[in-house]
Design a protein around this motif. Structure first.
Motif, PDB file in Angstrom:
ATOM      1  N   ASN A  98       0.803  -1.233   0.000  1.00  0.00           N
ATOM      2  CA  ASN A  98       0.000   0.000   0.000  1.00  0.00           C
ATOM      3  C   ASN A  98       0.833   1.280   0.000  1.00  0.00           C
ATOM      4  O   ASN A  98       0.523   2.241  -0.697  1.00  0.00           O
ATOM      5  N   GLY A  99       1.922   1.284   0.776  1.00  0.00           N
ATOM      6  CA  GLY A  99       2.701   2.522   0.951  1.00  0.00           C
ATOM      7  C   GLY A  99       3.348   3.008  -0.331  1.00  0.00           C
ATOM      8  O   GLY A  99       3.727   4.182  -0.413  1.00  0.00           O
ATOM      9  N   SER A 100       3.445   2.144  -1.345  1.00  0.00           N
ATOM     10  CA  SER A 100       4.099   2.551  -2.605  1.00  0.00           C
ATOM     11  C   SER A 100       3.094   2.970  -3.668  1.00  0.00           C
ATOM     12  O   SER A 100       3.471   3.438  -4.745  1.00  0.00           O
ATOM     13  N   HIS A 101       1.786   2.799  -3.393  1.00  0.00           N
ATOM     14  CA  HIS A 101       0.787   3.043  -4.448  1.00  0.00           C
ATOM     15  C   HIS A 101       0.844   4.470  -4.974  1.00  0.00           C
ATOM     16  O   HIS A 101       0.822   4.691  -6.188  1.00  0.00           O
ATOM     17  N   ALA A 102       0.883   5.449  -4.084  1.00  0.00           N
ATOM     18  CA  ALA A 102       0.735   6.840  -4.527  1.00  0.00           C
ATOM     19  C   ALA A 102       1.877   7.245  -5.459  1.00  0.00           C
ATOM     20  O   ALA A 102       1.644   7.820  -6.537  1.00  0.00           O
ATOM     21  N   ALA A 103       3.103   6.930  -5.082  1.00  0.00           N
ATOM     22  CA  ALA A 103       4.253   7.335  -5.912  1.00  0.00           C
ATOM     23  C   ALA A 103       4.209   6.637  -7.264  1.00  0.00           C
ATOM     24  O   ALA A 103       4.471   7.247  -8.310  1.00  0.00           O
ATOM     25  N   LEU A 104       3.833   5.370  -7.275  1.00  0.00           N
ATOM     26  CA  LEU A 104       3.780   4.626  -8.542  1.00  0.00           C
ATOM     27  C   LEU A 104       2.663   5.167  -9.429  1.00  0.00           C
ATOM     28  O   LEU A 104       2.837   5.341 -10.641  1.00  0.00           O
ATOM     29  N   ALA A 105       1.515   5.432  -8.815  1.00  0.00           N
ATOM     30  CA  ALA A 105       0.397   5.971  -9.607  1.00  0.00           C
ATOM     31  C   ALA A 105       0.761   7.329 -10.175  1.00  0.00           C
ATOM     32  O   ALA A 105       0.496   7.633 -11.342  1.00  0.00           O
ATOM     33  N   ASP A 106       1.413   8.141  -9.366  1.00  0.00           N
ATOM     34  CA  ASP A 106       1.815   9.481  -9.817  1.00  0.00           C
ATOM     35  C   ASP A 106       2.766   9.388 -11.008  1.00  0.00           C
ATOM     36  O   ASP A 106       2.598  10.079 -12.013  1.00  0.00           O
TER      37      ASP A 106
END
Ligand code: SOE
Length: 388
Positions: A98-106
């Motif tokens: 979960n903690g990596s979702h935002a950076a990858l999506a961005d």
């Protein structure tokens, strides 16, 4: 957005192929980041939707062969940048902790890719809102797999509630119970707040229940009071700081009251999402582990409605791919979700597709649950991001 035609990649076309502007078949090429259970589920759904799983992205070289086999990808790489720079890749599936979702999506949005991001979209509402806005500004489709919306009988619930068949709604109640964390020796990355986020059980499965409830009723939680419970304070010698269970009371914008109990330490329950909507004329109850039937309660008679495309409303029958008695399940929901995401990429607007705005809504509810529990169950109004 460039489409790759089947002839260009020598792939046999199959059901679900989208047509491109020249009228030829279009096969969407996907990259999947991650190689666990969800990555394999996304890969099967991509193929079922007529897409091609071109590559799987993992962090380490020694994971490449296993990842390629686990996902059934044409190739495996550790070089995410090259994948994002590849114009042939149209959609990126994010199936990492979960903690990596935002950076990858961005990063995927910035590269002009459509994105399917595993829930949670982000581990807090502000981040999730910013990703929702970025996808909109970037002109890309962003979806989140709240896949239980794709059970045909869930769609039937939405149709019947929307038609007023239930009369005056009074209470909404249910639970989502699992037991894969029922021993203090059970654990995985989700227990570490850095990887899993500030909430564990509610963020992971309470989000599904709340999304499904708001989806079928087209109502929204206006205020909530939450309690969280850590069953084992230590797992594998490490202190535990995120919840195994949650109990949430809520009131909706239309005045309905309700409760949901969530636990991942409930021995004997595997993936048992139960949602009951109580009305003055009719009540409906759905059990995700028994998705071939819907309990329909009346004061004078009660029945189990079968997932029979012959008798369902068109909006529900659309997802009943098999005749009654030929059970559909979780992977069928995922397949329909990815197929509808592909349709959205092709310019359609499939009803009920869970987008980044829905992912942001879930993050906001999770923020409110954490805030309420930290303040002894105070009633909290989730931030209304206005995005849906
Ligand atoms: C684990 O709790 C899990 O795989 C969730 O992460 C999924 O979202 C849910 O659909 C099934 O259980």
């Amino acid at each position: 957005m460039r489409h790759v035609t089947a002839s260009q990649i020598g792939e046999q076309s199959s059901d679900g192929i989208l047509s491109n502007s020249e009228g030829g078949p279009t096969v969407i090429k996907a990259a999947i980041v991650g190689s666990g259970f969800m990555a394999a589920t996304h890969a099967r759904a991509t193929r079922a939707a007529g897409g091609l799983v071109d590559c799987v992205v993992v962090r380490r070289e020694d994971q490449l062969a296993a990842a390629r086999n686990a996902v059934g990808a044409a190739r495996a790489t550790t070089d995410l940048a090259s994948v994002l720079a590849d114009p042939a890749i149209e959609i990126v599936h994010i199936c990492t902790p979960n903690g990596s979702h935002a950076a990858l999506a961005d990063a995927a949005i910035a590269a002009g890719k459509h994105v399917i991001c595993e829930k949670p979209l982000a581990t807090d509402g502000d981040l999730a809102d910013s990703l929702t806005s970025a996808a909109k500004a970037g002109g890309v489709i962003g979806t989140v797999p709240f896949v239980y919306r794709f059970h045909p009988l869930v769609r039937e619930m939405r149709v019947r509630i929307g038609a007023g068949d239930l009369g005056a709604l009074s209470v909404v109640h249910g639970s989502y119970l699992q037991d894969w964390m029922a021993s203090d020796t059970d654990g995985n990355w989700r227990v570490d707040p850095t990887a899993g986020g500030r909430s564990r059980a509610f963020a992971d499965i309470g989000s599904h229940w709340c999304d499904l409830f708001e989806f079928v009723t087209q109502d929204r939680i206006q205020s909530l009071s939450a309690q969280l419970k850590i069953v084992f304070s230590d797992r594998g010698g490490k202190a535990v700081h995120t919840e195994d269970a949650a109990s949430v009371h809520f009131r909706t914008e239309t005045g309905v009251i309700g409760t949901v109990v969530v636990a991942q330490t409930a021995a004997g329950r595997k993936n048992r999402l139960h949602l009951e909507i109580s009305g003055s004329a009719t009540s409906l109850a759905f059990d995700q582990e028994e998705p071939e039937q819907l309990w329909v309660g009346h004061r004078t008679k009660t029945r189990l409605l079968s997932r029979d495309p012959q008798i369902l409303a068109p909006g529900a029958a659309r997802y009943a791919f098999l005749p009654a008695g030929h059970a559909q399940g979780y992977q069928d929901c995922f397949n329909a979700f990815v197929a509808d995401t592909h349709q959205a990429i092709a310019g359609s607007t499939p009803s009920g597709l869970p987008t980044f705005a829905d992912g942001a809504r879930a993050a906001r509810l999770c923020d409110a649950v954490i805030e309420s529990a930290a303040s002894g169950g105070a009633w909290i109004t989730p931030h209304n991001n206005g995005l849906r």
